[in-house]
Enzyme design. Structure first.
Site, PDB file in Angstrom:
ATOM      1  N   ASN A 209       0.845  -1.194   0.000  1.00  0.00           N
ATOM      2  CA  ASN A 209       0.000   0.000   0.000  1.00  0.00           C
ATOM      3  C   ASN A 209       0.881   1.245   0.000  1.00  0.00           C
ATOM      4  OD1 ASN A 209       0.539   0.807   2.868  1.00  0.00           O
ATOM      5  ND2 ASN A 209      -0.317  -1.228   3.204  1.00  0.00           N
ATOM      6  N   PRO A 305      -2.081 -11.749  10.391  1.00  0.00           N
ATOM      7  CA  PRO A 305      -2.342 -11.570  11.838  1.00  0.00           C
ATOM      8  C   PRO A 305      -2.585 -10.096  12.132  1.00  0.00           C
ATOM      9  CG  PRO A 305       0.012 -11.864  11.430  1.00  0.00           C
ATOM     10  CD  PRO A 305      -0.684 -12.111  10.117  1.00  0.00           C
ATOM     11  N   ASP A 306      -3.431  -9.815  13.099  1.00  0.00           N
ATOM     12  CA  ASP A 306      -3.659  -8.422  13.495  1.00  0.00           C
ATOM     13  C   ASP A 306      -2.697  -8.088  14.637  1.00  0.00           C
ATOM     14  OD1 ASP A 306      -4.640  -6.008  14.671  1.00  0.00           O
ATOM     15  OD2 ASP A 306      -6.462  -6.303  13.476  1.00  0.00           O
ATOM     16  N   ILE A 307      -1.708  -7.267  14.333  1.00  0.00           N
ATOM     17  CA  ILE A 307      -0.643  -6.987  15.303  1.00  0.00           C
ATOM     18  C   ILE A 307      -1.182  -6.142  16.458  1.00  0.00           C
ATOM     19  CG2 ILE A 307       1.605  -5.841  15.562  1.00  0.00           C
ATOM     20  CD1 ILE A 307       1.884  -6.642  12.446  1.00  0.00           C
ATOM     21  N   PHE A 325      -3.932   3.184  15.054  1.00  0.00           N
ATOM     22  CA  PHE A 325      -4.346   4.189  14.086  1.00  0.00           C
ATOM     23  C   PHE A 325      -5.558   3.657  13.343  1.00  0.00           C
ATOM     24  CE2 PHE A 325      -1.567   7.876  13.320  1.00  0.00           C
ATOM     25  CZ  PHE A 325      -0.718   7.694  14.399  1.00  0.00           C
TER      26      PHE A 325
END
Ligand code: CTP
Length: 408
Positions: A209, A305-307, A325
């Site tokens: 991104n 994975p969601d850190i 954020f």
């Protein structure tokens, strides 16, 4: 070290004025913004155009300029900075400062300011050792003005002795010492994630991104400037590593998570990275080749994975404060409030990243800080200022928690 700091550089008339160009370059490289006041004598040694080009700001010189006064009055100019730096500080300007004169813009600004002042003297050795200058410097020191230099050495006037202006790097170190005296996060350990992640499709292609890492890196620098021991886990970015921060460079979300879990015990975690939500379910070991007549390959994706959610999980290892954020393009605050609940973090910094805002890759950010107490709307700020403000809030929050604990 100097992210978000605003320096008003006063360039007086001495041959050492040529060093102010390098000084501006070094300060800006450390994230400070520099605005210049050039005295009439200073303009004989360095041109306003040079200072303007390097500072990327207008150069002030004329006390009675109608345009300057209408855009930024001399009083505001003197207050709209974190530090005033006089380099070179000539014998004449030091004398006028000591005497409280206001006979040009530089002297007026120095008299009107409520901010700290750092002076880097530069003059002939006899002028420096003259009783008048010695008395002026003593007076100014008593009033709280900080001095850097002068150095001993050969001078442009072919004499030798004290009077050479300190080198730009020495002046920068002195500026850092003045501005970063307050270190409320000393002894605290912080983790910051920053930049994008890259998820390999094959050895040459990836999903990623537009994140530049500017905001995350600025936060790491701001936390370090307040004394925290900072680990920055960064995806591939073009911005330089902040000074005084341990940087771990990773590519994928899996690597980012592993690096974060490796960082050890933490007081603060700020997840500013734009982690790719998905990766290739089965990245190809070799380059995926086109085959004549065959349809494009189907991409099968798997979640990353969601850190932030992982770090926010309750447990003895959870940092005291976890900040996430929320990059949104619509319903910014509502989505961010929902995200705060879903991820389990303490605070969310929400920002609008619609292309029209220019946030991605840009220098400015308009954010909302969402905490358990509600939502604060911050004004549009440079990313360095957002970082300093956030770091200040983090320091305040942790200090308050310590006070509460002590009171119990
Ligand atoms: N984040 C993370 N790990 C992920 C995804 C996001 O740590 N795999 C963190 C980001 O660093 C940021 C926060 O979660 O602090 C929110 O990121 P964002 O991309 O806005 O949220 P998503 O979880 O991706 O939700 P959505 O795409 O639905 O908006």
């Amino acid at each position: 070290m100097l992210h978000g700091k605003r320096i008003l550089l006063i360039v007086a008339g001495g041959i050492a004025a040529f060093k102010s160009a390098e000084l501006i370059r070094l300060l800006r490289g450390r994230g400070a913004s520099v605005r210049c006041v050039l005295t009439e004598a200073g303009a004989k040694f360095v041109t306003p155009l040079t200072l303007q080009a390097l500072s990327e700001d207008r150069v002030y010189g004329d006390m009675f300029s109608l345009t300057d006064e209408s855009e930024m009055g001399h009083i505001q100019l003197s207050r709209d900075a974190d530090l005033l730096v006089v380099a070179p500080a000539t014998a004449d300007l030091l004398a006028r400062m000591a005497g409280g004169l206001a006979n040009d813009l530089a002297a007026t600004v120095l008299l009107a300011t409520d901010k700290p002042v750092l002076a880097a003297p530069a003059m002939n050795v006899r002028m420096w050792t003259h009783a008048a200058t010695v008395a002026n410097v003593e007076t100014l020191k008593k009033r709280g003005i900080t001095f850097v230099g002068p150095n001993d050495g050969a001078m442009a006037c072919n004499e030798h002795g004290p009077g050479r202006m300190s080198e730009p790097a020495e002046i920068v170190a002195a500026i850092e010492a003045v501005l970063v005296r307050d270190r409320p996060l000393a002894g605290r350990r912080a983790l910051v994630t920053s930049g994008p992640t890259r998820e390999a499709l094959d050895p040459v292609r990836f999903i990623s991104n537009h994140s530049s890492g500017k905001q995350g890196h600025a936060i790491a620098a701001a936390l370090a400037a307040l004394g925290a021991d900072v680990t920055l886990v960064s995806g591939p970015v073009a911005v330089p590593d902040p000074q005084g921060v341990k940087v771990m460079k990773i590519e994928s979300a899996d690597q980012m998570l592993a690096a974060c879990l490796d960082a050890g015990a933490l007081d603060i975690a700020v997840c500013a990275a734009a982690v790719a939500d998905w990766k290739a379910a089965r990245p190809a070991a070799g380059k995926i080749k086109k085959k004549a007549g065959a349809p494009p390959p189907a991409l099968e994706l798997a979640p990353n994975p969601d850190i932030l959610a992982t770090l926010s999980k309750a447990g003895p290892k959870r940092p005291a404060l976890v900040v996430g954020f929320a990059a949104e393009t619509e319903n910014v605050v509502a989505n961010a409030i929902e995200k705060r609940g879903r991820k389990g973090c303490d605070w969310i910094v929400a920002n609008d990243v619609s292309p029209a805002t220019g946030t991605f890759g840009g220098e400015r950010n308009t954010v909302h800080l969402i905490t358990a107490a509600g939502t604060e709307d911050w004004p549009p700020l440079g990313k360095g200022d957002v970082a300093m403000r956030l770091a200040g809030r983090i320091a305040g929050h942790l200090a308050e928690a310590v006070r509460k604990q002590a009171a119990e």
